[in-house]
Design an enzyme around this catalytic site. Structure first.
Site, PDB file in Angstrom:
ATOM      1  N   CYS A   1       0.830  -0.224  -2.340  1.00 51.53           N
ATOM      2  CA  CYS A   1       0.417   1.109  -2.751  1.00 51.53           C
ATOM      3  C   CYS A   1       1.268   2.177  -2.061  1.00 51.53           C
ATOM      4  O   CYS A   1       1.969   1.907  -1.087  1.00 51.53           O
ATOM      5  CB  CYS A   1      -1.059   1.332  -2.453  1.00 51.53           C
ATOM      6  SG  CYS A   1      -2.163   0.472  -3.596  1.00 51.53           S
TER       7      CYS A   1
ATOM      8  N   HIS B   1      -2.485   7.191  -2.195  1.00 50.11           N
ATOM      9  CA  HIS B   1      -3.655   7.486  -1.363  1.00 50.11           C
ATOM     10  C   HIS B   1      -3.264   8.033   0.010  1.00 50.11           C
ATOM     11  O   HIS B   1      -2.105   7.960   0.438  1.00 50.11           O
ATOM     12  CB  HIS B   1      -4.531   6.239  -1.197  1.00 50.11           C
ATOM     13  CG  HIS B   1      -3.878   5.095  -0.465  1.00 50.11           C
ATOM     14  ND1 HIS B   1      -3.893   4.991   0.909  1.00 50.11           N
ATOM     15  CD2 HIS B   1      -3.228   3.990  -0.917  1.00 50.11           C
ATOM     16  CE1 HIS B   1      -3.263   3.880   1.283  1.00 50.11           C
ATOM     17  NE2 HIS B   1      -2.859   3.254   0.195  1.00 50.11           N
TER      18      HIS B   1
END
Length: 540
Positions: free
Chosen positions: A451, A432
């Protein structure tokens, strides 16, 4: 001749007489009693292992290795040859006990002896075949954050495939190893380093804590000589830290993940002075890791190297796009795991659904101290309804009993940035954007909860959308400018491989080395040593 080459030559010379002896000892048995004794021995020997037993039962206990035919001989020769070549793959020949096999083959005199030899050859075959195909180690047993699904083949499948193969038996062993260009390059680099080690390594270490352009003297000469031995500097007699040496240091720094300023500071000097015996284990570990990923990666795929802090889009194994990445912190529960999955879609203007662990460990204590803390997050009950903070007594709850979820609406300040790339998985890991752009300027970029954050997420999105949108940038930007959360499916799903490689060998350019940020490779190397892997005795 290298030590490994000498060993292989001696082993090859030893194989043929032993095989000839086996052919004499294993002359075809004319009696039914002999055949029965052979099959009974095979059945007994295989009974403790399901895969072995299943294969031999299915074939009526027919021999794979001890058949007195040209094919039987070729199979034995191929197995023994594969054992002699195992060290080239970083596998210890002692693990397959070639001498013990040869002794048992020489000593076989009765049908029962041959049956037991048959099973032992199959056992060794299975061990070697598994090691060549998917590695010696079970990764999750060594490092719990390596949650990769290994493409294991069953014992029965390997035996049956080998027995049914109509090609040269030696070709079957070659077909087990990874077909990636990287694996072949790692083998060649291992051999190159072993030759250098045998010849004295990279020479004397540099006797200086740091050196800078313009300096001269004995330490600079030592630096010059070491850079030449490493291949970063053309042969020169200069005793001054000149422009050529500065460029060589820059190339070395770039290949080792250091700031490429051309000055041999403390961190650069530490890496320059590392011996070959520090680098060879990294190559061994990389080869084992490559075997764990021994499956097609996808014509187009995303490759995230955690140790290198990069995310790449690869097409036909060629680099199409690359961006810097931020990975998980080196803290228990936040280190980014290693696995493969398939990217299905991207979300533009995403909503951040705060993970439960972050909600109760980080934000709940803040809101207990100050009801207005983390005001950028919205509170939702179990029915998905937004709840006013004014109606909640946060101190009435514990981390276990807190009944609410936190979400952050789309915005420039959203923790996910303005786009995320989804390959749904049970680890809740994805790629992301991020509003924290300054972190990408750091050399070591381990700051997330697990992440993968991308420095250039929009360009990454354009590249992924290009096969399905004539104007990928315009399409993406129109959705982005709407400010609405929008899911965009990929017409062709893209495999994602999250790997951890401290040593990689590009098709062009020098070998790339990176720090073992999570300490995973050190644990893998220790496990490989326990399995019998070792380095040549000479240190350099």
């Amino acid at each position: 001749m290298t030590i490994a080459a000498m060993f292989q030559t001696r082993a090859r010379r030893a194989v043929l007489p032993a095989l000839a002896a086996l052919m004499i000892a294993a002359a075809p048995q004319p009696s039914q009693a002999g055949v029965t004794a052979f099959k009974q021995a095979v059945a007994e020997g295989a009974s403790r292992e399901d895969g072995l037993a299943a294969h031999y039962r299915a074939t009526g206990f027919e021999p794979i290795w001890t058949a007195q035919t040209p094919l039987g001989l070729a199979r034995r020769q191929a197995l023994m040859q594969a054992i002699t070549e195992a060290p080239a793959h970083g596998l210890p020949a002692s693990r397959y006990d070639a001498d013990g096999l040869l002794a048992r083959m020489k000593a076989a005199r009765t049908p029962r002896d041959l049956g037991l030899v048959e099973i032992e050859l199959s056992r060794v075959f299975l061990r070697l075949a598994h090691d060549l195909h998917t590695g010696m180690l079970t990764p999750s047993r060594v490092v719990e954050d390596i949650v990769r699904e290994i493409p294991l083949r069953s014992d029965e499948e390997l035996l049956t495939s080998f027995a049914a193969s109509d090609g040269p038996p030696a070709g079957f062993f070659r077909g087990l190893t990874p077909k990636s260009g990287e694996y072949g390059r790692l083998i060649r680099e291992k051999q190159r380093l072993e030759r250098l080690l045998d010849a004295g390594g990279w020479g004397p270490t540099v006797p200086a804590a740091s050196l800078a352009p313009g300096q001269s003297g004995a330490a600079v000469v030592a630096l010059r000589n070491r850079l030449m031995r490493m291949g970063y500097l053309e042969r020169t007699a200069s005793a001054t830290y000149d422009i050529a040496m500065q460029q060589a240091v820059q190339a070395f720094q770039a290949a080792h993940g250091l700031v490429a300023d051309g000055t041999a500071g403390a961190s650069t000097m530490t890496e320059i002075n590392r011996p070959i015996s520090d680098r060879l284990p990294m190559i061994h570990v990389a080869m084992e890791r490559e075997r764990w990923l021994n499956k097609p990666r996808g014509k187009r795929h995303v490759l995230v190297n955690l140790a290198d802090f990069t995310a790449r889009i690869m097409d036909d194994d060629r680099l199409t796009f690359e961006t810097r990445a931020v990975i998980g912190k080196d803290t228990a529960g936040q280190r980014s795991p290693e696995f493969s999955d398939v990217m299905e879609y991207m979300e533009i203007n995403p909503v951040w659904h705060v993970p439960r662990s972050i909600t109760v460990k980080e934000y709940l204590p803040q809101m207990q101290r100050n009801r207005g803390a983390a005001s950028h997050l919205k509170l939702f009950n179990s029915r998905g309804q937004e709840v006013s903070r004014a109606n909640v007594n946060f101190n009435a709850y514990t981390a276990r009993t807190f009944p609410f979820a936190l979400k952050q609406p789309p915005s420039d300040r959203n923790a996910l940035g303005l786009v995320k790339f989804m390959f749904p998985n049970k680890y809740n890991i994805y790629l992301h954007d991020t509003p924290s752009k300054d972190l990408f300027n750091r050399n070591v970029r381990a700051f997330s909860h697990g992440c993968i954050r991308l420095q250039q997420p929009f360009d990454f999105a354009y590249e992924l959308l290009a096969p399905q949108q004539a104007d990928a940038k315009g399409y993406f930007d129109r959705i982005l400018n709407s400010g609405r959360q929008t899911r965009v499916d990929l017409e062709e799903e893209v495999p994602v491989h999250i790997i951890y490689r401290t040593a990689t060998v590009p098709a062009k350019g020098p070998v790339q080395y990176r720090p073992d940020i999570y300490g995973r490779d050190a644990r893998i190397w220790e496990a490989l040593q326990q399995a019998g892997v070792s380095l040549p005795a000479i240190q350099g």
